[in-house]
Design a protein around this motif. Structure first.
Motif, PDB file in Angstrom:
ATOM      1  N   LYS A 172      -2.970  -5.454 -16.310  1.00 36.73           N
ATOM      2  CA  LYS A 172      -2.736  -4.741 -15.051  1.00 36.73           C
ATOM      3  C   LYS A 172      -1.335  -4.132 -15.096  1.00 36.73           C
ATOM      4  N   GLY A 191       2.507   1.639  -4.375  1.00 35.07           N
ATOM      5  CA  GLY A 191       2.552   0.258  -3.920  1.00 35.07           C
ATOM      6  C   GLY A 191       3.968  -0.126  -3.555  1.00 35.07           C
ATOM      7  N   LYS A 200      -1.527 -11.418   2.165  1.00 33.56           N
ATOM      8  CA  LYS A 200      -2.587 -12.102   2.900  1.00 33.56           C
ATOM      9  C   LYS A 200      -3.100 -13.298   2.104  1.00 33.56           C
ATOM     10  N   THR A 235      -0.340  -3.230  -4.712  1.00 28.35           N
ATOM     11  CA  THR A 235      -1.000  -1.971  -4.344  1.00 28.35           C
ATOM     12  C   THR A 235      -1.505  -2.035  -2.896  1.00 28.35           C
ATOM     13  N   PRO A 236      -1.869  -0.888  -2.322  1.00 35.03           N
ATOM     14  CA  PRO A 236      -2.376  -0.874  -0.946  1.00 35.03           C
ATOM     15  C   PRO A 236      -3.609  -1.763  -0.732  1.00 35.03           C
ATOM     16  N   LYS A 237      -4.391  -1.983  -1.796  1.00 30.95           N
ATOM     17  CA  LYS A 237      -5.574  -2.842  -1.689  1.00 30.95           C
ATOM     18  C   LYS A 237      -5.271  -4.289  -2.046  1.00 30.95           C
ATOM     19  N   GLU A 238      -3.988  -4.626  -2.081  1.00 30.80           N
ATOM     20  CA  GLU A 238      -3.479  -5.954  -2.423  1.00 30.80           C
ATOM     21  C   GLU A 238      -3.965  -6.447  -3.789  1.00 30.80           C
ATOM     22  N   ASP A 239      -3.973  -5.528  -4.738  1.00 34.24           N
ATOM     23  CA  ASP A 239      -4.034  -5.906  -6.140  1.00 34.24           C
ATOM     24  C   ASP A 239      -2.586  -5.783  -6.640  1.00 34.24           C
TER      25      ASP A 239
END
Length: 297
Positions: A172, A191, A200, A235-239
């Motif tokens: 990643k 991000g 979260k 990242t915005p998608k919480e990756d």
């Protein structure tokens, strides 16, 4: 937009020849004499002197007066040469806004022929922080005194190679696109640094980072060597993505275990302090080292 990008369309072919001549001269001298610039550029003394004044005015070179009059590239001049090379092979066609500034790099938005957004990372290893850390930089070896151009180029080359190793094992991390001199071009990503964001599900991110550390060591056979909350991007998608690879070392390095433990411990300490995630860095190290040794046989 960087100053270099502004000048790319304004400069003429002979201006680039002079900048390249100064770059060549700086391989062996801190300041390059006018005679040397004439020799390297194959231009007449009159052509050289007139254009040197113009480049000095634009802050692309810096004039020095001592026992002789000499010149050296500025960061902006080196940027111009690198961006020109990248644009000539159509890696990028435009430079956009600044995305960020680190201790040893500036990061800009860039675009390719299809107007696809990219990231241009400009290494600035001449900044003061380098002096405190250069003894830790394996890629400099025992080269002694070297100028900031060389330091920055080596740093960028090292990062590009590290990213390619990471990409090969599907780590990643941003995808490496190209590089020239002290600039690395990679795929665009967005991000926030881990240090500047809440999570979260911190345990999920923690486990993911440790998994990537293991993958990098066991499959990629390298250690990041500078991993912390400052170079993990959420990242915005919480990756997440792992960035900043110029200090990596081989898994066969004599201090690989110590370097790997430092990366693991940095992450463990941060997640414990910020998110109350408990872990045992020594145990994690032992598991990774054991797996690495097994796959060698």
């Amino acid at each position: 937009m960087s100053k270099a990008a502004e000048y790319l369309l304004e400069l003429e072919k002979n201006d680039f020849r002079l900048l390249t001549a100064v770059e060549v001269g700086m391989r062996t001298a801190q300041h390059v004499s006018v005679d040397s610039i004439v020799e390297f550029s194959k231009l007449t003394p009159d052509q050289v002197i007139k254009r040197l004044d113009n480049l000095h005015y634009r802050d692309l070179i810096r004039r020095w007066k001592g026992q002789f009059v000499g010149y050296q590239l500025t960061h902006h001049g080196y940027d111009v040469l690198a961006f020109r090379a990248l644009s000539e092979r159509d890696t990028i066609i435009a430079i956009g806004r600044e995305l960020g500034k680190g201790k040893e790099s500036d990061v800009f938005l860039a675009y390719d022929e299809e107007q696809k957004a990219l990231v241009a990372k400009i290494h600035r290893v001449g900044r003061p922080s380098f002096q405190r850390s250069k003894k830790l930089r394996g890629y400099l070896g025992s080269k002694g005194h070297i100028n900031w151009l060389y330091k920055s180029r080596l740093s960028a080359e090292r990062e590009l190679l590290g990213l390619k190793i990471a990409n090969k094992i599907k780590l990643k991390a941003p995808k490496a696109i190209d590089g020239n001199r002290h600039i690395v071009i990679m795929e665009f990503f967005e991000g926030t640094e881990l240090v500047n964001i809440g999570l979260k599900n911190p345990l999920k991110i923690f486990n993911g980072i440790i998994t990537e550390i293991r993958k990098l060591f066991v499959k990629g056979k390298i250690v990041h060597c500078d991993l912390s909350e400052y170079n993990v991007i959420i990242t915005p998608k919480e990756d997440f993505l792992i960035i900043d690879f110029p200090q990596y070392e081989s898994a066969e390095h004599i201090n690989a275990g110590e370097l790997l433990y430092r990366d693991i411990n940095n992450i463990c300490k941060y997640f414990k302090r910020k998110f109350k995630v408990e872990s045992e860095p020594t145990t994690i190290l032992e598991i990774i080292m054991e797996e690495y040794e097994k796959q060698k046989h």
